[in-house]
Design an enzyme around this catalytic site. Structure first.
Site: not given
Length: 321
Positions: A54, A213
């Site tokens: 991320h 995700h």
């Protein structure tokens, strides 16, 4: 699989090594824990983390004015409780530690266990859980996504200004219900540790309501012009945010050019103006990505003096502006 890596098993360590070489403010301890070199001698420490992939979240926000430590799991995998505990102990100075946790089952469970372990060692720890993703209808199951970065900034600002642990937790918990995000994507991320895409999608399709995700969205549809996409996302967001004076984050998912994020911002602005709403502050860029997924998310919060002061306060992080 085409990735600019050496070995897929070294992805996390190689990334953190490079980050520590290029950022003189931080150091990596215990393999996957990033801390500020200049530790606070007093004041609440802010700790966050989660699976990697991320970037710049969360390690990029370890800096004066934001996080004191970030615990980095493997790609899209929660860090273990012992590593979270090590991060807590590395930055605790006796004034307490606030854990900022995204609402994913693994993260919540492991951070809770770490908090219990820290409390057994007489360390004062509190936790806030971010649930800003309105793509999930059940509010208790909403995921923590790009809005988490704004929590880092607000909590870091409060800590830098001498607020106590209980004061920071109270202010953040008042802030969280007004923090709303929804995202979309036109490509899936390629996960380097598995060599697989998060999902299959055709060139003329888009996912609405994606996670960070590689999760599929709430719906898959034929791709539309960007003004239509923005209108749809804002339509859902504005069902929950009633304020006419807003702060807006347009967040890239990792592979979206900055030019396209500014095109998104243009149509966000036009849409909000048509509804007689104003934007007091903009954030546009990659803040909470999903590896190389092409897409974006929009985060809205009502404007307030307290939040605006926090977002405009200086930070040494090069990734927040």
């Amino acid at each position: 699989m085409k990735k600019l890596i050496k070995e897929k098993t070294h992805f996390l360590n190689d990334m953190l090594d490079g980050l520590s070489i290029t950022n003189e403010q931080i150091e990596v301890v215990s393999d996957s824990i990033v801390v500020r070199k200049s530790r606070k001698k007093q004041g609440v420490a802010i700790v966050s983390g989660g699976g990697s992939g991320h970037e710049p979240a969360h390690a990029g926000y370890v800096a004066q004015g934001m996080l004191d430590a970030a615990v980095c799991g493997e790609v899209f995998t929660s860090p273990t409780p012992d590593k979270i505990l090590s991060a807590i102990k590395a930055v605790d100075n006796g004034d307490g530690v606030l854990l900022v946790v995204k609402n994913y089952a693994g993260d919540v469970m492991n951070f809770e266990m770490a908090q219990e372990m820290a409390e057994m060692e007489d360390i004062l720890v509190e936790t806030v859980v971010v649930k800003d993703d309105i793509a999930v209808s059940d509010e208790e199951k909403r995921r923590g996504v790009a809005g988490t970065v704004l929590v880092h900034k607000y909590a870091g600002y409060l800590a830098e200004n001498g607020a106590s642990l209980s004061e920071i937790k109270d202010k953040i918990e008042t802030f969280l219900p007004n923090l709303k995000t929804i995202g979309m994507a036109i490509t899936a991320p390629m996960v380097p540790t598995t060599g697989k895409f998060g999902f299959d999608i055709e060139d003329d399709e888009m996912e609405i309501g994606v996670g960070i995700h590689g999760e599929k969205g709430l719906s898959r549809e034929t791709i539309e012009p960007i003004d239509n996409i923005v209108g749809r996302l804002l339509g859902v967001l504005l069902q929950e945010i009633k304020s006419d004076d807003l702060i807006v984050m347009v967040n890239g998912m990792g592979a979206t050019p900055l030019s396209e994020l500014h095109i998104v911002a243009k149509y966000v602005s036009e849409n909000l103006k048509a509804q007689h709403k104003s934007v007091e502050h903009w954030l546009v860029g990659d803040y909470m990505t999903a590896l190389d997924m092409q897409g974006f998310s929009i985060t809205l919060i009502p404007n307030s003096e307290a939040v605006l002061n926090a977002l405009n306060a200086p930070t040494a992080s090069k990734y927040f502006n």
